[in-house]
Design an enzyme around this catalytic site. Structure first.
Site, PDB file in Angstrom:
ATOM      1  N   ASN A 157       0.467  -1.422   0.106  1.00 44.00           N
ATOM      2  CA  ASN A 157       0.252  -0.164  -0.138  1.00 44.00           C
ATOM      3  C   ASN A 157       0.950   1.350  -0.208  1.00 44.00           C
ATOM      4  O   ASN A 157       1.528   1.308   1.280  1.00 44.00           O
ATOM      5  CB  ASN A 157      -1.361  -0.010   1.387  1.00 44.00           C
ATOM      6  N   TRP A 158       1.201   2.138  -1.040  1.00 40.17           N
ATOM      7  CA  TRP A 158       2.153   2.789  -1.077  1.00 40.17           C
ATOM      8  C   TRP A 158       1.402   4.474  -0.194  1.00 40.17           C
ATOM      9  O   TRP A 158       1.857   5.363  -0.761  1.00 40.17           O
ATOM     10  CB  TRP A 158       2.374   3.139  -2.850  1.00 40.17           C
ATOM     11  N   LYS A 159       0.439   4.226  -0.561  1.00 38.79           N
ATOM     12  CA  LYS A 159      -0.669   5.897  -0.287  1.00 38.79           C
ATOM     13  C   LYS A 159      -0.537   6.678  -0.808  1.00 38.79           C
ATOM     14  O   LYS A 159      -0.395   6.837  -2.127  1.00 38.79           O
ATOM     15  CB  LYS A 159      -0.082   5.869   1.414  1.00 38.79           C
ATOM     16  N   HIS A 208      -9.343   1.850   4.571  1.00 37.67           N
ATOM     17  CA  HIS A 208      -8.083   1.567   5.366  1.00 37.67           C
ATOM     18  C   HIS A 208      -7.783   2.522   6.445  1.00 37.67           C
ATOM     19  O   HIS A 208      -8.934   3.414   6.501  1.00 37.67           O
ATOM     20  CB  HIS A 208      -6.965   2.059   3.937  1.00 37.67           C
ATOM     21  N   GLU A 243      -6.569   5.028   7.092  1.00 34.51           N
ATOM     22  CA  GLU A 243      -6.870   6.425   7.075  1.00 34.51           C
ATOM     23  C   GLU A 243      -7.648   7.066   6.211  1.00 34.51           C
ATOM     24  O   GLU A 243      -8.268   8.473   7.079  1.00 34.51           O
ATOM     25  CB  GLU A 243      -5.311   6.627   6.143  1.00 34.51           C
ATOM     26  N   GLU A 303      -5.882  -4.740  10.389  1.00 34.06           N
ATOM     27  CA  GLU A 303      -4.663  -3.679  11.042  1.00 34.06           C
ATOM     28  C   GLU A 303      -4.746  -2.509  12.232  1.00 34.06           C
ATOM     29  O   GLU A 303      -5.643  -1.764  11.976  1.00 34.06           O
ATOM     30  CB  GLU A 303      -4.482  -2.415   9.387  1.00 34.06           C
ATOM     31  N   GLY A 358       2.393   2.880  10.744  1.00 30.94           N
ATOM     32  CA  GLY A 358       3.488   4.004  10.025  1.00 30.94           C
ATOM     33  C   GLY A 358       3.719   3.914  11.539  1.00 30.94           C
ATOM     34  O   GLY A 358       4.515   5.073  12.329  1.00 30.94           O
ATOM     35  N   SER A 370       3.020  -1.836  10.014  1.00 32.28           N
ATOM     36  CA  SER A 370       4.211  -1.758  10.599  1.00 32.28           C
ATOM     37  C   SER A 370       4.818  -2.998  10.688  1.00 32.28           C
ATOM     38  O   SER A 370       5.846  -3.727  10.963  1.00 32.28           O
ATOM     39  CB  SER A 370       5.076  -1.279  12.212  1.00 32.28           C
ATOM     40  N   GLY A 378       2.689  -1.192   4.747  1.00 34.33           N
ATOM     41  CA  GLY A 378       2.597  -0.371   4.332  1.00 34.33           C
ATOM     42  C   GLY A 378       4.142   0.736   3.494  1.00 34.33           C
ATOM     43  O   GLY A 378       4.809   0.290   2.653  1.00 34.33           O
ATOM     44  N   GLY A 379       5.146   1.657   4.639  1.00 28.98           N
ATOM     45  CA  GLY A 379       5.862   1.440   4.935  1.00 28.98           C
ATOM     46  C   GLY A 379       7.316   1.295   4.329  1.00 28.98           C
ATOM     47  O   GLY A 379       8.044   1.478   3.140  1.00 28.98           O
TER      48      GLY A 379
HETATM   49  P1  PGA Z   1       2.719   0.293   7.359  1.00 26.42           P
HETATM   50  O1  PGA Z   1       1.603   0.458   6.658  1.00 26.42           O
HETATM   51  O2  PGA Z   1       2.840  -0.977   7.190  1.00 26.42           O
HETATM   52  O3  PGA Z   1       3.554   1.545   7.077  1.00 26.42           O
HETATM   53  O4  PGA Z   1       2.188   0.172   9.562  1.00 26.42           O
HETATM   54  C1  PGA Z   1       0.129  -0.199   7.040  1.00 26.42           C
HETATM   55  C2  PGA Z   1      -1.113   0.377   6.256  1.00 26.42           C
HETATM   56  O5  PGA Z   1      -1.236   1.018   6.225  1.00 26.42           O
HETATM   57  O6  PGA Z   1      -2.227  -0.682   4.915  1.00 26.42           O
END
Ligand code: PGA
Length: 253
Positions: A8-10, A94, A96, A166, A172, A212, A233-234
């Site tokens: 997930n590149w956001k 998600h 966010e 999640e 994050g 994470s 994500g990251g």
């Molecule tokens: P993260 O993000 O791995 O950076 O914690 C996960 C996600 O938002 O799906």
């Protein structure tokens, strides 16, 4: 069942960066893994990276979509537009979207329903906030999110739906649920889904962990029963760390 690992590149990434990422994964052997790999790139990148993604054996997904096919909805993207751009997957709910943009359970349900109805495969993201966890409300919150999204949703099947658990406090932040906690929540989620949709659906359902996930914790998390993948994500922004997570899938999968 195949594991599913999502990147997930956001709101990060450019076309050259995505093309490099996909070409690097191809060189590392992405075509030879059994897991399903999906890149959730920003909308604007999708139509421009389709060929490179296909060559690398990686499917594309949208990070969101809207619940109508067309109309006066400035800024929104329909399931048909996503498909035309080359996506086969989408994310619904998600954290966010829920907590930064303010999407309700009702909104998430409408998006999930429409995306599945229009032939996309969906990942329903669920998870509790830190204050909900501290108040002992984790199970109630996650169960409520799942119920609201799945009750009576006849278009959903174990083939076109994945759930990503999640915990919001882990996204994050560098914090993760312990593998044991993740396993416990995944087993509960499977039980709740069984109660809503029956045993065949629940036993075929893939449940990803997210929050994470990094190369150094992925192996432990992915080896737990009831964990069938990760949403990253990251650590998905670089091909080497994403690849290390993909390679952490237990043998034989
Ligand atoms: P993260 O993000 O791995 O950076 O914690 C996960 C996600 O938002 O799906």
């Amino acid at each position: 069942m195949n594991f599913i690992i999502g990147a997930n590149w956001k709101m990060y990434g450019t076309v050259p960066k995505a093309s490099d990422f996909l070409e690097e994964l191809l060189a590392l052997g992405s075509r030879s893994v059994r897991s399903d790999l999906v890149l959730f790139a920003p909308f604007t990148l999708l139509p421009l990276i389709g060929e490179t993604a296909a060559a690398a054996g990686i499917e594309l997904g949208g990070q969101d979509l809207f619940w109508e096919d067309e109309g006066a909805f400035t800024g929104e993207v329909s399931p048909g537009m996503l498909r035309e751009a080359g996506a086969t997957w989408f994310l619904a709910g998600h954290s966010e979207r829920r907590h930064v943009i303010g999407e309700s359970d009702g909104t998430v349900r409408k998006k999930l329903s429409k995306g599945l109805q229009r032939g996309l495969k969906g990942i329903l993201c669920v998870g509790e906030l830190l204050e909900e966890r501290e108040a002992g409300r984790t199970e109630e919150v996650v169960k409520g999110q799942i119920r609201s999204a799945l009750e009576g949703l006849e278009t959903a099947s174990a083939e076109n739906l994945v759930i990503a658990y999640e915990p919001v406090w882990a996204i994050g932040t560098g914090l993760t649920a312990t593998p044991g906690e993740a396993q416990r929540m995944h087993s509960l989620i499977r039980e709740w889904v069984e109660g809503i949709r029956g045993v065949a659906f629940a036993s075929g359902l893939r449940i990803q962990y997210g929050g994470s996930v990094k190369p150094d914790n992925a192996g432990d998390i992915l080896s737990r029963p009831s964990v069938n993948g990760a949403l990253v994500g990251g650590a998905s922004l670089r091909s080497d760390s994403f690849w290390a997570i993909v390679r952490s899938v237990p043998d034989g999968e």
